[in-house]
Write a protein that holds these residues in place. Sequence first.
Motif, PDB file in Angstrom:
ATOM      1  N   SER A  92       0.838  -1.213   0.000  1.00 55.85           N
ATOM      2  CA  SER A  92       0.000   0.000   0.000  1.00 55.85           C
ATOM      3  C   SER A  92       0.865   1.253   0.000  1.00 55.85           C
ATOM      4  N   GLU A  93       1.934   1.243   0.810  1.00 56.18           N
ATOM      5  CA  GLU A  93       2.850   2.387   0.842  1.00 56.18           C
ATOM      6  C   GLU A  93       3.557   2.555  -0.503  1.00 56.18           C
ATOM      7  N   GLN A  96       1.249   4.221  -2.977  1.00 55.91           N
ATOM      8  CA  GLN A  96       1.123   5.664  -2.711  1.00 55.91           C
ATOM      9  C   GLN A  96       2.287   6.440  -3.323  1.00 55.91           C
ATOM     10  N   TYR A 127      -1.043  -2.832  -8.345  1.00 55.24           N
ATOM     11  CA  TYR A 127      -2.512  -2.852  -8.343  1.00 55.24           C
ATOM     12  C   TYR A 127      -3.016  -4.288  -8.526  1.00 55.24           C
ATOM     13  N   VAL A 130      -2.628  -6.389  -5.260  1.00 56.94           N
ATOM     14  CA  VAL A 130      -3.592  -6.115  -4.181  1.00 56.94           C
ATOM     15  C   VAL A 130      -5.035  -6.331  -4.639  1.00 56.94           C
ATOM     16  N   TYR A 317      -1.911  -5.503   7.883  1.00 57.94           N
ATOM     17  CA  TYR A 317      -1.958  -4.504   6.810  1.00 57.94           C
ATOM     18  C   TYR A 317      -2.542  -5.162   5.562  1.00 57.94           C
ATOM     19  N   GLY A 318      -2.827  -4.357   4.553  1.00 60.53           N
ATOM     20  CA  GLY A 318      -3.474  -4.861   3.346  1.00 60.53           C
ATOM     21  C   GLY A 318      -2.546  -5.709   2.497  1.00 60.53           C
ATOM     22  N   GLU A 319      -2.673  -7.002   2.570  1.00 62.88           N
ATOM     23  CA  GLU A 319      -1.830  -7.939   1.814  1.00 62.88           C
ATOM     24  C   GLU A 319      -2.636  -9.214   1.553  1.00 62.88           C
ATOM     25  N   LEU A 355      -7.836  -3.807   2.317  1.00 62.86           N
ATOM     26  CA  LEU A 355      -7.555  -3.784   0.877  1.00 62.86           C
ATOM     27  C   LEU A 355      -8.634  -3.054   0.090  1.00 62.86           C
ATOM     28  N   GLU A 358      -7.989   0.262  -1.484  1.00 61.94           N
ATOM     29  CA  GLU A 358      -7.236   0.381  -2.741  1.00 61.94           C
ATOM     30  C   GLU A 358      -8.149   0.314  -3.964  1.00 61.94           C
ATOM     31  N   LYS A 474      -8.601   8.131  -4.085  1.00 58.79           N
ATOM     32  CA  LYS A 474      -7.969   7.466  -2.951  1.00 58.79           C
ATOM     33  C   LYS A 474      -7.450   8.473  -1.935  1.00 58.79           C
ATOM     34  N   LYS A 478      -9.019   8.772   1.813  1.00 51.76           N
ATOM     35  CA  LYS A 478      -8.111   8.618   2.953  1.00 51.76           C
ATOM     36  C   LYS A 478      -8.301   9.772   3.936  1.00 51.76           C
TER      37      LYS A 478
END
Length: 866
Positions: A92-93, A96, A127, A130, A317-319, A355, A358, A474, A478
Amino acid sequence: MLFGSFRKCILPTLLLLAVVLFWSEGFSQQLEEQLYQKVDSLVANPSLTYLQNLKSEEEAMSKQISSNDEALAYVILLCNKGYYFERFGKLSEAIQQYEQAWKLFKNRNLKGYDIIAYCLQPLGNLYTKVGAFNSAESTIKTYIDLAEEKGDSFQKVAGILNLSTVYNASGYFKLTTDLLSNALDVEALTASQRRTLLNNAAVSYMAQKKVDTTAAILQQLQQEFQEPTVSELKLNAQVQVVHKNYSEAISLLNRAEEMLFQQDNTSARDLARLHLEKADVYRLINRKREAMQELNAALKLLLPQSDSSLPAIDWLYGETTLIGIFDQFGDLHATENPDKAIAYYERSQYVSRLLQAEYTAQQTQILQLSDARKRTEKVLQLYYKAYSETKNKDLFEKALQWADVSKASVLSKSLSKRELRAKYPSDTLLEKERELSFRYETMVRELVHAQRKNKVPRITTINEEISRLTIQLKEVRKDIKQKYSTNDKLFSLAEVQQRLVKDEAVAYEFFYGEESIYVFELTSDSFQWNRVSLQNGFHEKIQEFVSLFDAPETVTNDVSRYKKLAFDLFQKLQLSKQSEVSNLILVPDGILSFVPFDALLTKPSASNQFEEMPFLVTSYNTAYASSLLQYMHYSKETTSGEEIKMLGIFPVFEGTPNELFFSKKEAKAFQKALDAEVLINEAATRQNFLDQLPKFSGIHISSHAYGGTASRPARIEFYDESLQLQELYSLDLKTELVVLSACETGVGALYKGEGPINLARAFQYAGAQNVVVTLWKVNDLATAEVMENFYEELSEPHAAFTANSEAKRAYLEDGNISNPKKSPYYWAAFSYFGEVQKPNSSSSFSYWWFLVLLPIGFVALRFFRR
């Protein structure tokens, strides 16, 4: 004198300006140099700690950027940060960073940097990793077009290969096959690219369960390239699993692991995914200990700080790999430790929600819901076993929440956004999000049109715009989440029951799983949970009942069969409990979304006269909701006493093969009952409808419609052209009532986790509060009759909720209609989605005065008798 003074003034000014320019140029060079130094430091000593420490310092420098040279230096820093964030598993980082880099590069129109290779390609791949497939597709298509402009065939082919990976992951296998077939004709294809192309084709065939074709491609790869790649080894392992050669599959995966260790660019995520695949094989052959070891190894790679296989929620975290790990842990613990299994499934669900941030496209969000549904069914199985033994209220509530969250989640989020905007109408951030969403949906709609007409330049422009809007959306979302802490809301059982008291209703929520249907029954003071097995052909019975409404003669040709099925379904779906209330809330699921519940029979019927049959509609007023959360959203206090300003749309299509002969009759009844405005014949155009829409609180559309499929979206016809499903998403309605008196407006492609993607849902998504829709191709004359009844009831002290049921009852009681025409085919298609509205205050005036005056009358009577 004046001139001399001017010279004396301007000389120091020019000197000062020169100093400022010199200083500013020096500062600019200094800032640019600082940014490149940060890049060098990161490359020399990459670490997650350095990346995190760099954040505040880098943000301060970014605010001072003025020249394009500085901007380019910052783009290069962001791209390097993105690369290393991905290496350290922080996807995710990484996304960004790349998004920020592309936005700056595009806005500044920068040159001198390979933005495709160092930004857009890794961004598109991220993309895909995820699961943000729409974003991946638009990004990849953007750089394919850029490569084509530059004449760079290598990067164009690379983009095509990456696009095929997206289509494979999205389940669009035909698109993959077509894309790769065309790519084979490209002369500039390198050996490496040809190898990737064949591998992606094999992945596609394997996903379609075409195992022999997959094996043949793998054999071809071995002949051409001898040594297999990691991807080829993993694919071969899948083939061996199908053939139950489990030892060979494990051996192939071990070889793949050795190769990953030898490669310099292997990430922790790559290794974790391999451990996950090995765990899956061990689980298939019931070697739980080895499976657990592989899962723990995978988890340690992704969460090195955790000493437990059940890590704290805060560490997640988003994974997507984490989801697979926790799901497998849950499966392994389900039999021996159900509580621990549920704890693992909860972590999978939590990561899935992370997720979702995203995903900007509805389509992507909906595609990701299928796995969540499977997980929910496993959780419900565990809860139901415990509930059956204890009848515990907390277990019922938790299970109900799991079931409800698993359906119509995208629609529910849309309703939550509207609720937030209504609460804070002057918030510019919320308004910006609405405008960007509107623009995004408009671009998606235009992309569909451009692709159909093969307008290549326009497609390129739209893809770039979608990529830009994705990044902006996004960022705004956020900020909104930070400002309002917009976490997913969960209702309590007590809250639902309080609402049922207010609505004088009983509610049934269904969860349609692979093995069972779970039925949650809620009254104002009780609850019950039942499970209905889908074994012994019950699913086929439901399908048969739904198919009875495919043609007008099917029911009347075999009334006995209809009566048996209608009563069987009523009993099996556990609707037989007698209730003192007359309002029924139904939250269907799966194929039950297409069942006309009003046409079920509450008891056996000896009569073949339809008006004498005990249909559900003769006992209840029914309202549907896509989820209980949506039902709870229907909180606006509205009554039929508030004047609804209605607009009627009647294209009629006079003189054409599609003419709706009785639509004029429907229009007259509509206008007479409500004194409404009408657009008829040539006036009922798509643009007129869109122009008039904001002026009315109620809309009635009598036309042709198409329910849609997975490949062709639903649409509704106007005099000149159709209105597509996607176009409705981009509207911002403040409409209280929408009546869709057209065919199949309540059916559509059925997606697990969201339900039918149809016109009813689209109008609700756009903001319509209450919607009346149809479940099949309705008869023109019968529709006019039912709608005439509906609007007569609506003009009386009845709300749309009761008017829909009253109209059906009136149709059945009409002595002028023959028995065959009273078949439920002609009246049961109309379903009401919305709030349980009560009659207006004026309608109940005499009733309440009667209650007040009644005791006074008794007192007076006794007095005069004395």
